[in-house]
Design a protein around this motif. Sequence first.
Motif, PDB file in Angstrom:
ATOM      1  N   PHE A  41      18.156  62.758  80.419  1.00 26.68           N
ATOM      2  CA  PHE A  41      19.583  62.972  80.184  1.00 26.68           C
ATOM      3  C   PHE A  41      20.421  62.671  81.423  1.00 26.68           C
ATOM      4  CE2 PHE A  41      17.845  65.268  76.618  1.00 26.68           C
ATOM      5  CZ  PHE A  41      18.778  65.080  75.619  1.00 26.68           C
ATOM      6  N   LEU A  42      20.004  63.175  82.578  1.00 23.90           N
ATOM      7  CA  LEU A  42      20.835  63.031  83.771  1.00 23.90           C
ATOM      8  C   LEU A  42      20.755  61.641  84.387  1.00 23.90           C
ATOM      9  CD1 LEU A  42      20.693  66.378  85.765  1.00 23.90           C
ATOM     10  CD2 LEU A  42      22.432  65.527  84.225  1.00 23.90           C
ATOM     11  N   MET A  43      19.652  60.946  84.180  1.00 28.91           N
ATOM     12  CA  MET A  43      19.547  59.600  84.745  1.00 28.91           C
ATOM     13  C   MET A  43      19.839  58.539  83.691  1.00 28.91           C
ATOM     14  SD  MET A  43      16.274  59.991  87.304  1.00 28.91           S
ATOM     15  CE  MET A  43      16.003  58.229  87.279  1.00 28.91           C
ATOM     16  N   GLY A  44      18.982  58.488  82.664  1.00 33.08           N
ATOM     17  CA  GLY A  44      19.085  57.410  81.687  1.00 33.08           C
ATOM     18  C   GLY A  44      20.392  57.372  80.934  1.00 33.08           C
ATOM     19  N   ARG A  45      20.776  58.490  80.334  1.00 35.89           N
ATOM     20  CA  ARG A  45      21.927  58.456  79.429  1.00 35.89           C
ATOM     21  C   ARG A  45      23.257  58.391  80.161  1.00 35.89           C
ATOM     22  NH1 ARG A  45      19.643  62.103  74.332  1.00 35.89           N
ATOM     23  NH2 ARG A  45      17.564  61.175  74.451  1.00 35.89           N
ATOM     24  N   ILE A  46      23.338  59.009  81.331  1.00 39.20           N
ATOM     25  CA  ILE A  46      24.579  58.889  82.108  1.00 39.20           C
ATOM     26  C   ILE A  46      24.812  57.435  82.506  1.00 39.20           C
ATOM     27  CG2 ILE A  46      25.635  59.414  84.342  1.00 39.20           C
ATOM     28  CD1 ILE A  46      24.581  62.209  84.138  1.00 39.20           C
ATOM     29  N   ALA A  47      23.758  56.777  82.976  1.00 41.91           N
ATOM     30  CA  ALA A  47      23.883  55.387  83.420  1.00 41.91           C
ATOM     31  C   ALA A  47      24.240  54.462  82.257  1.00 41.91           C
ATOM     32  CB  ALA A  47      22.581  54.936  84.076  1.00 41.91           C
ATOM     33  N   LEU A  48      23.559  54.613  81.124  1.00 42.47           N
ATOM     34  CA  LEU A  48      23.831  53.750  79.968  1.00 42.47           C
ATOM     35  C   LEU A  48      25.226  54.011  79.402  1.00 42.47           C
ATOM     36  CD1 LEU A  48      20.356  53.975  78.179  1.00 42.47           C
ATOM     37  CD2 LEU A  48      21.282  52.014  79.415  1.00 42.47           C
ATOM     38  N   TYR A  94      14.962  52.342  86.911  1.00 39.71           N
ATOM     39  CA  TYR A  94      15.202  53.747  87.168  1.00 39.71           C
ATOM     40  C   TYR A  94      16.032  53.955  88.437  1.00 39.71           C
ATOM     41  CZ  TYR A  94      12.415  55.844  83.426  1.00 39.71           C
ATOM     42  OH  TYR A  94      11.964  56.266  82.207  1.00 39.71           O
ATOM     43  N   SER A  95      15.815  53.099  89.427  1.00 44.42           N
ATOM     44  CA  SER A  95      16.586  53.216  90.672  1.00 44.42           C
ATOM     45  C   SER A  95      18.068  52.955  90.414  1.00 44.42           C
ATOM     46  CB  SER A  95      16.060  52.238  91.719  1.00 44.42           C
ATOM     47  OG  SER A  95      14.716  52.527  92.053  1.00 44.42           O
ATOM     48  N   ILE A  96      18.354  51.912  89.626  1.00 42.13           N
ATOM     49  CA  ILE A  96      19.742  51.602  89.282  1.00 42.13           C
ATOM     50  C   ILE A  96      20.364  52.766  88.510  1.00 42.13           C
ATOM     51  CG2 ILE A  96      21.227  50.087  87.903  1.00 42.13           C
ATOM     52  CD1 ILE A  96      19.228  47.813  88.563  1.00 42.13           C
ATOM     53  N   MET A  97      19.609  53.298  87.538  1.00 42.30           N
ATOM     54  CA  MET A  97      20.108  54.426  86.750  1.00 42.30           C
ATOM     55  C   MET A  97      20.381  55.645  87.621  1.00 42.30           C
ATOM     56  SD  MET A  97      17.840  54.308  83.266  1.00 42.30           S
ATOM     57  CE  MET A  97      18.090  53.034  82.038  1.00 42.30           C
ATOM     58  N   PHE A  98      19.477  55.898  88.574  1.00 37.92           N
ATOM     59  CA  PHE A  98      19.646  57.064  89.442  1.00 37.92           C
ATOM     60  C   PHE A  98      20.926  56.937  90.270  1.00 37.92           C
ATOM     61  CE2 PHE A  98      19.064  59.513  93.320  1.00 37.92           C
ATOM     62  CZ  PHE A  98      18.614  60.721  92.821  1.00 37.92           C
ATOM     63  N   VAL A  99      21.165  55.752  90.827  1.00 41.14           N
ATOM     64  CA  VAL A  99      22.360  55.532  91.649  1.00 41.14           C
ATOM     65  C   VAL A  99      23.622  55.685  90.806  1.00 41.14           C
ATOM     66  CG1 VAL A  99      23.644  53.821  92.986  1.00 41.14           C
ATOM     67  CG2 VAL A  99      21.184  54.066  93.323  1.00 41.14           C
ATOM     68  N   LEU A 100      23.630  55.099  89.593  1.00 43.60           N
ATOM     69  CA  LEU A 100      24.790  55.209  88.719  1.00 43.60           C
ATOM     70  C   LEU A 100      25.039  56.665  88.310  1.00 43.60           C
ATOM     71  CD1 LEU A 100      24.251  52.099  86.411  1.00 43.60           C
ATOM     72  CD2 LEU A 100      25.983  52.378  88.182  1.00 43.60           C
ATOM     73  N   ALA A 101      23.960  57.381  88.005  1.00 43.70           N
ATOM     74  CA  ALA A 101      24.093  58.789  87.636  1.00 43.70           C
ATOM     75  C   ALA A 101      24.630  59.601  88.805  1.00 43.70           C
ATOM     76  CB  ALA A 101      22.746  59.340  87.170  1.00 43.70           C
ATOM     77  N   PHE A 102      24.147  59.307  90.002  1.00 44.99           N
ATOM     78  CA  PHE A 102      24.598  60.029  91.187  1.00 44.99           C
ATOM     79  C   PHE A 102      26.100  59.854  91.399  1.00 44.99           C
ATOM     80  CE2 PHE A 102      25.700  59.785  95.712  1.00 44.99           C
ATOM     81  CZ  PHE A 102      25.405  61.085  96.105  1.00 44.99           C
ATOM     82  N   TRP A 103      26.575  58.624  91.303  1.00 48.62           N
ATOM     83  CA  TRP A 103      27.994  58.365  91.526  1.00 48.62           C
ATOM     84  C   TRP A 103      28.857  59.000  90.439  1.00 48.62           C
ATOM     85  CZ3 TRP A 103      29.865  57.244  95.961  1.00 48.62           C
ATOM     86  CH2 TRP A 103      29.112  56.509  96.884  1.00 48.62           C
ATOM     87  N   THR A 104      28.387  58.973  89.205  1.00 45.71           N
ATOM     88  CA  THR A 104      29.138  59.599  88.117  1.00 45.71           C
ATOM     89  C   THR A 104      29.233  61.100  88.296  1.00 45.71           C
ATOM     90  OG1 THR A 104      28.437  57.869  86.568  1.00 45.71           O
ATOM     91  CG2 THR A 104      29.268  59.906  85.613  1.00 45.71           C
ATOM     92  N   LEU A 105      28.095  61.737  88.589  1.00 42.12           N
ATOM     93  CA  LEU A 105      28.083  63.194  88.772  1.00 42.12           C
ATOM     94  C   LEU A 105      28.833  63.602  90.037  1.00 42.12           C
ATOM     95  CD1 LEU A 105      24.410  63.984  87.693  1.00 42.12           C
ATOM     96  CD2 LEU A 105      26.508  64.545  86.457  1.00 42.12           C
ATOM     97  N   ARG A 106      28.793  62.751  91.052  1.00 40.76           N
ATOM     98  CA  ARG A 106      29.521  63.043  92.296  1.00 40.76           C
ATOM     99  C   ARG A 106      31.017  63.098  92.022  1.00 40.76           C
ATOM    100  NH1 ARG A 106      31.389  59.624  96.669  1.00 40.76           N
ATOM    101  NH2 ARG A 106      31.380  60.755  98.649  1.00 40.76           N
ATOM    102  N   LYS A 107      31.481  62.199  91.187  1.00 40.85           N
ATOM    103  CA  LYS A 107      32.903  62.183  90.835  1.00 40.85           C
ATOM    104  C   LYS A 107      33.270  63.406  90.006  1.00 40.85           C
ATOM    105  CE  LYS A 107      36.327  59.345  88.419  1.00 40.85           C
ATOM    106  NZ  LYS A 107      36.544  58.080  87.645  1.00 40.85           N
ATOM    107  N   GLU A 108      32.428  63.759  89.029  1.00 43.25           N
ATOM    108  CA  GLU A 108      32.722  64.884  88.145  1.00 43.25           C
ATOM    109  C   GLU A 108      32.577  66.225  88.855  1.00 43.25           C
ATOM    110  OE1 GLU A 108      30.296  64.529  84.692  1.00 43.25           O
ATOM    111  OE2 GLU A 108      31.304  62.707  83.977  1.00 43.25           O
ATOM    112  N   ARG A 109      31.748  66.261  89.898  1.00 45.28           N
ATOM    113  CA  ARG A 109      31.499  67.511  90.614  1.00 45.28           C
ATOM    114  C   ARG A 109      32.763  68.046  91.275  1.00 45.28           C
ATOM    115  NH1 ARG A 109      29.044  68.922  95.845  1.00 45.28           N
ATOM    116  NH2 ARG A 109      27.733  70.765  95.586  1.00 45.28           N
ATOM    117  N   SER A 110      33.659  67.152  91.632  1.00 48.30           N
ATOM    118  CA  SER A 110      34.889  67.560  92.318  1.00 48.30           C
ATOM    119  C   SER A 110      35.972  68.048  91.358  1.00 48.30           C
ATOM    120  CB  SER A 110      35.449  66.393  93.138  1.00 48.30           C
ATOM    121  OG  SER A 110      35.785  65.303  92.287  1.00 48.30           O
ATOM    122  N   LEU A 111      35.742  67.909  90.046  1.00 47.50           N
ATOM    123  CA  LEU A 111      36.751  68.301  89.069  1.00 47.50           C
ATOM    124  C   LEU A 111      36.653  69.784  88.747  1.00 47.50           C
ATOM    125  CD1 LEU A 111      36.383  65.315  86.561  1.00 47.50           C
ATOM    126  CD2 LEU A 111      38.067  65.554  88.394  1.00 47.50           C
TER     127      LEU A 111
END
Length: 474
Positions: A236-243, A26-43
């Motif tokens: 949705f925000l953690m598991g599926r974004i990371a996978l 879950y920690s890995i998924m959370f970090v991956l989700a954070f970085w993905t959403l951080r990138k999309e947030r600026s769009l």
Amino acid sequence: MKIIHIAMQAFTVVIFVYIAAVILSYSIMFVLAFWTLRKERSLDRRELDERFVDAFLSKPVSILVPAYNEETGVIATVHSLLNLDYPQTELLVIDDGSKDGTADVVISQFDMEKADKPADLQLATKAVKEIYRSRIHPNLWLIRKENGGKGDALNVGINFAKYSYFCTIDGDSILDEKSLLRVMKPIIMSDGKVIAAGGNVRIVNGMDVEYGAVSSVKLSGRPFVVMQIVEYLRAFLMGRIALSRYNLVLIISGAFSVFSKKPVIRAGGYNTTTIGEDMEMVVKLQRLLKEEKLGGRIEFVADPVCWTEAPQTMSVLRKQRRRWHQGLLESLWAHRKMAFNPKYGAVGMISVPYFWLIECLGPIIELAGYVYVIAAFFMGGIYYEYSVALMLLLVLYGTVFSMGAVLLESWSLGTFPKIRDVFRMMALTLTEVVWYRPLTLIWRVEGLIRSLFRISSWGDMERVGATGTKGAGK
């Protein structure tokens, strides 16, 4: 006593290793989700929507709405789909032998008459009885068929779909105006290499809905519903974004997904004998991609939102969760050869084992952990210390990640803009490990048992409709 002592020590190691593995995952998924959403947030999402308008014209979509006893919510669903901002669509409502007035309200509300529609009958299905077409909206169709389950209804929709891409929407769900544009974007940008994409699903209970659109976002007053909202955010925000980042997705919600029709037909269409037909379809597609070396992708898109009704009572929630888990086990067992099989790449070596060990069998271990905490507490001595440590781990696993998902949603997407709603969800997550989590674990274990004994029952869900729903007909 010595045997009991050895057994307790062995189980202590097993449960601690398992919980640690879950926390790490879950920690890995959370970090991956954070970085993905951080990138999309600026769009600028609106600018991106406009940039691909011409490309969307070349990818028309058939929208399939399988409906069984959806009289309460189907009109709001159809209104939301008619209001979609997308260049070219057709809308097919497939009435799967409903026992209520689902078909009647659609025919009446949209002024329908009997009609013929060309079909490419590549998938075997139950018999189609009648086809209707709206006089008001020529691209709106109603197909009445014999009852055969959701998978069979979707196969009928695929046979009658005019376009090369189809979108599946549950009969009680509502899409935001831009949702179809945004869930189609990975397919457009990849020039067809993405063969399926799933959108974000949120709970509509307690919201105000007018003519198929959520007009006011409000948090439900029911603790059961609020905890489901938190669960959805976590899944949705953690598991599926990371996978999705590494093409490891095995589940995209049947409530809102888009597929390329050709590979779906090539994979044999939807399974009509399993309870979890949506996961089964995605696993079949992943298997097809690897076995035939097609090089395609399946993605989850966080931004497009589909609003769906969640259970409001304990009995209905229990039926839903045990059904979901039963469907999960059935899909994994049907494709068990994929597990730890390098032939299927990272899906076989990472994703399938994760779903087996963490998602499928995890409830047994975790529920046993709760029993262990109670037993160790009364045994005293070192076992008392173990029980306290394990309880803290369970709190970390359940509460911290739930709170993190709530904060992630508020920071990145902002569906719940009111601070008091965010704090209320976070406060309720503090109690999750005491009441809500154990209940869902029990129900999921029930699903495993029902699957082992081949007890197949969908379980009816009572629909109450969204608060303040308008435009639903009389």
